[in-house]
Design a protein around this motif. Structure first.
Motif, PDB file in Angstrom:
ATOM      1  N   GLN A 103       1.391-100.858 -38.730  1.00  0.00           N
ATOM      2  CA  GLN A 103       1.009 -99.610 -38.077  1.00  0.00           C
ATOM      3  C   GLN A 103       1.215 -99.649 -36.563  1.00  0.00           C
ATOM      4  OE1 GLN A 103      -2.597 -97.661 -40.101  1.00  0.00           O
ATOM      5  NE2 GLN A 103      -2.946 -99.851 -40.289  1.00  0.00           N
ATOM      6  N   PHE A 104       1.381-100.852 -36.007  1.00  0.00           N
ATOM      7  CA  PHE A 104       1.502-100.985 -34.558  1.00  0.00           C
ATOM      8  C   PHE A 104       2.946-101.179 -34.099  1.00  0.00           C
ATOM      9  CE2 PHE A 104      -2.756-102.355 -35.816  1.00  0.00           C
ATOM     10  CZ  PHE A 104      -3.499-101.416 -35.113  1.00  0.00           C
ATOM     11  N   VAL A 105       3.879-101.321 -35.043  1.00  0.00           N
ATOM     12  CA  VAL A 105       5.295-101.490 -34.685  1.00  0.00           C
ATOM     13  C   VAL A 105       5.841-100.190 -34.090  1.00  0.00           C
ATOM     14  CG1 VAL A 105       7.619-101.964 -35.567  1.00  0.00           C
ATOM     15  CG2 VAL A 105       5.676-103.322 -36.377  1.00  0.00           C
ATOM     16  N   HIS A 106       5.598 -99.082 -34.746  1.00  0.00           N
ATOM     17  CA  HIS A 106       6.096 -97.780 -34.276  1.00  0.00           C
ATOM     18  C   HIS A 106       5.598 -97.459 -32.867  1.00  0.00           C
ATOM     19  CE1 HIS A 106       7.227 -93.515 -34.323  1.00  0.00           C
ATOM     20  NE2 HIS A 106       5.976 -93.228 -34.029  1.00  0.00           N
ATOM     21  N   PRO A 107       4.293 -97.555 -32.594  1.00  0.00           N
ATOM     22  CA  PRO A 107       3.840 -97.246 -31.233  1.00  0.00           C
ATOM     23  C   PRO A 107       4.445 -98.177 -30.182  1.00  0.00           C
ATOM     24  CG  PRO A 107       1.972 -97.340 -32.734  1.00  0.00           C
ATOM     25  CD  PRO A 107       3.161 -97.798 -33.497  1.00  0.00           C
ATOM     26  N   ALA A 108       4.537 -99.471 -30.488  1.00  0.00           N
ATOM     27  CA  ALA A 108       5.107-100.415 -29.514  1.00  0.00           C
ATOM     28  C   ALA A 108       6.575-100.094 -29.251  1.00  0.00           C
ATOM     29  CB  ALA A 108       4.962-101.847 -30.024  1.00  0.00           C
ATOM     30  N   LEU A 109       7.320 -99.800 -30.324  1.00  0.00           N
ATOM     31  CA  LEU A 109       8.736 -99.441 -30.165  1.00  0.00           C
ATOM     32  C   LEU A 109       8.878 -98.176 -29.333  1.00  0.00           C
ATOM     33  CD1 LEU A 109      11.784 -99.695 -30.875  1.00  0.00           C
ATOM     34  CD2 LEU A 109      11.280 -98.357 -32.924  1.00  0.00           C
ATOM     35  N   MET A 110       8.070 -97.188 -29.623  1.00  0.00           N
ATOM     36  CA  MET A 110       8.198 -95.916 -28.915  1.00  0.00           C
ATOM     37  C   MET A 110       7.825 -96.031 -27.441  1.00  0.00           C
ATOM     38  SD  MET A 110       9.625 -93.758 -30.716  1.00  0.00           S
ATOM     39  CE  MET A 110      10.270 -93.894 -32.345  1.00  0.00           C
ATOM     40  N   TRP A 111       6.823 -96.847 -27.111  1.00  0.00           N
ATOM     41  CA  TRP A 111       6.507 -97.048 -25.689  1.00  0.00           C
ATOM     42  C   TRP A 111       7.673 -97.727 -24.986  1.00  0.00           C
ATOM     43  CZ3 TRP A 111       3.150 -95.251 -22.261  1.00  0.00           C
ATOM     44  CH2 TRP A 111       2.052 -94.544 -22.743  1.00  0.00           C
ATOM     45  N   GLY A 112       8.315 -98.681 -25.678  1.00  0.00           N
ATOM     46  CA  GLY A 112       9.508 -99.306 -25.113  1.00  0.00           C
ATOM     47  C   GLY A 112      10.635 -98.300 -24.923  1.00  0.00           C
ATOM     48  N   SER A 168      14.015 -94.592 -21.782  1.00  0.00           N
ATOM     49  CA  SER A 168      14.401 -93.205 -21.491  1.00  0.00           C
ATOM     50  C   SER A 168      14.313 -92.909 -19.998  1.00  0.00           C
ATOM     51  CB  SER A 168      13.504 -92.227 -22.253  1.00  0.00           C
ATOM     52  OG  SER A 168      13.675 -92.367 -23.633  1.00  0.00           O
ATOM     53  N   ILE A 169      13.285 -93.449 -19.379  1.00  0.00           N
ATOM     54  CA  ILE A 169      13.150 -93.265 -17.929  1.00  0.00           C
ATOM     55  C   ILE A 169      14.280 -93.990 -17.200  1.00  0.00           C
ATOM     56  CG2 ILE A 169      11.665 -93.785 -15.939  1.00  0.00           C
ATOM     57  CD1 ILE A 169       9.267 -93.291 -17.933  1.00  0.00           C
ATOM     58  N   TYR A 170      14.656 -95.168 -17.696  1.00  0.00           N
ATOM     59  CA  TYR A 170      15.791 -95.889 -17.117  1.00  0.00           C
ATOM     60  C   TYR A 170      17.090 -95.094 -17.316  1.00  0.00           C
ATOM     61  CZ  TYR A 170      19.297 -99.521 -16.336  1.00  0.00           C
ATOM     62  OH  TYR A 170      20.385-100.219 -15.885  1.00  0.00           O
ATOM     63  N   ALA A 171      17.264 -94.492 -18.493  1.00  0.00           N
ATOM     64  CA  ALA A 171      18.455 -93.671 -18.752  1.00  0.00           C
ATOM     65  C   ALA A 171      18.481 -92.468 -17.808  1.00  0.00           C
ATOM     66  CB  ALA A 171      18.483 -93.213 -20.209  1.00  0.00           C
ATOM     67  N   ILE A 227      21.887 -96.589 -27.566  1.00  0.00           N
ATOM     68  CA  ILE A 227      20.762 -97.418 -28.026  1.00  0.00           C
ATOM     69  C   ILE A 227      19.537 -96.544 -28.286  1.00  0.00           C
ATOM     70  CG2 ILE A 227      19.125 -99.205 -27.291  1.00  0.00           C
ATOM     71  CD1 ILE A 227      21.565-100.479 -25.768  1.00  0.00           C
ATOM     72  N   LEU A 228      19.255 -95.633 -27.365  1.00  0.00           N
ATOM     73  CA  LEU A 228      18.105 -94.737 -27.527  1.00  0.00           C
ATOM     74  C   LEU A 228      18.239 -93.883 -28.781  1.00  0.00           C
ATOM     75  CD1 LEU A 228      17.503 -93.591 -23.853  1.00  0.00           C
ATOM     76  CD2 LEU A 228      15.877 -94.824 -25.304  1.00  0.00           C
ATOM     77  N   LEU A 229      19.419 -93.340 -29.010  1.00  0.00           N
ATOM     78  CA  LEU A 229      19.636 -92.508 -30.194  1.00  0.00           C
ATOM     79  C   LEU A 229      19.337 -93.303 -31.459  1.00  0.00           C
ATOM     80  CD1 LEU A 229      20.659 -89.999 -31.731  1.00  0.00           C
ATOM     81  CD2 LEU A 229      22.979 -90.929 -31.460  1.00  0.00           C
ATOM     82  N   ALA A 230      19.930 -94.477 -31.579  1.00  0.00           N
ATOM     83  CA  ALA A 230      19.750 -95.281 -32.790  1.00  0.00           C
ATOM     84  C   ALA A 230      18.294 -95.683 -32.985  1.00  0.00           C
ATOM     85  CB  ALA A 230      20.640 -96.523 -32.721  1.00  0.00           C
TER      86      ALA A 230
END
Length: 167
Positions: free
Chosen positions: A25-34, A39-42, A78-81
């Motif tokens: 349950q914590f993989v999705h939130p961690a991935l999305m915060w990354g 996205s900010i870097y892009a 990378i963001l899209l995938a």
């Protein structure tokens, strides 16, 4: 009766260890915060591309050395995938743990974000051919995406807090 019809009518439950269900349950939130950080870097890379286009002379030569266009394109890929996979993964984990999806603003906005990033990426061939309408549409979509993404981060933290309180 075909094998597929039999499997649909008599599904076999998938046994997943409880520890995997809890921690997944914590993989999705961690991935999305990354991905929000990426996205900010892009966005930064995109701004640098705009600066490069507007620059002249030595300033332009210096900015070209940064290869911001290549980095932005790679980061977007990378963001899209990862966003598509992360969105699907979040829904799968929710379904596995709850037997259903919770149709609410977080899910609907997340699905919208997935669509927005796909449309934004699909504009790349037009931007490479110098189409300004595609550039402006790409920028507008991604500003909206970043706004939704920031809001999703807040609602996602609220969901994680509810999960932790039930543990």
């Amino acid at each position: 009766m075909t094998l597929l019809a039999h499997v649909i009518e008599n599904p076999m439950p998938i046994e997943i260890p409880e520890s995997v269900k809890v921690y997944s349950q914590f993989v999705h939130p961690a991935l999305m915060w990354g991905l929000l950080a990426l996205s900010i870097y892009a966005l930064y890379l995109g701004v640098q591309i705009r600066r490069t286009r507007a620059a002249q002379g030595d300033a332009k030569k210096e900015l070209l050395k940064g290869r911001f266009n290549v980095k932005h394109y790679q980061m977007g890929s990378i963001l899209l995938a990862l966003m598509v996979l992360g969105s699907i993964g979040g829904m799968v984990v929710t379904y596995i743990n709850n037997g259903k999806l919770f149709v609410g603003s977080h899910l609907l906005a997340g699905l919208g974000m997935t669509g927005i990033i796909a449309v934004s990426a699909s504009l790349s061939p037009f931007m490479q051919k110098g189409q300004d309408w595609a550039r402006y549409t790409h920028i507008a979509l991604n500003v909206g995406l970043l706004g939704l993404f920031s809001w999703q981060a807040v609602t996602g933290v609220q969901i994680v807090q509810r999960i932790i309180s039930k543990m």
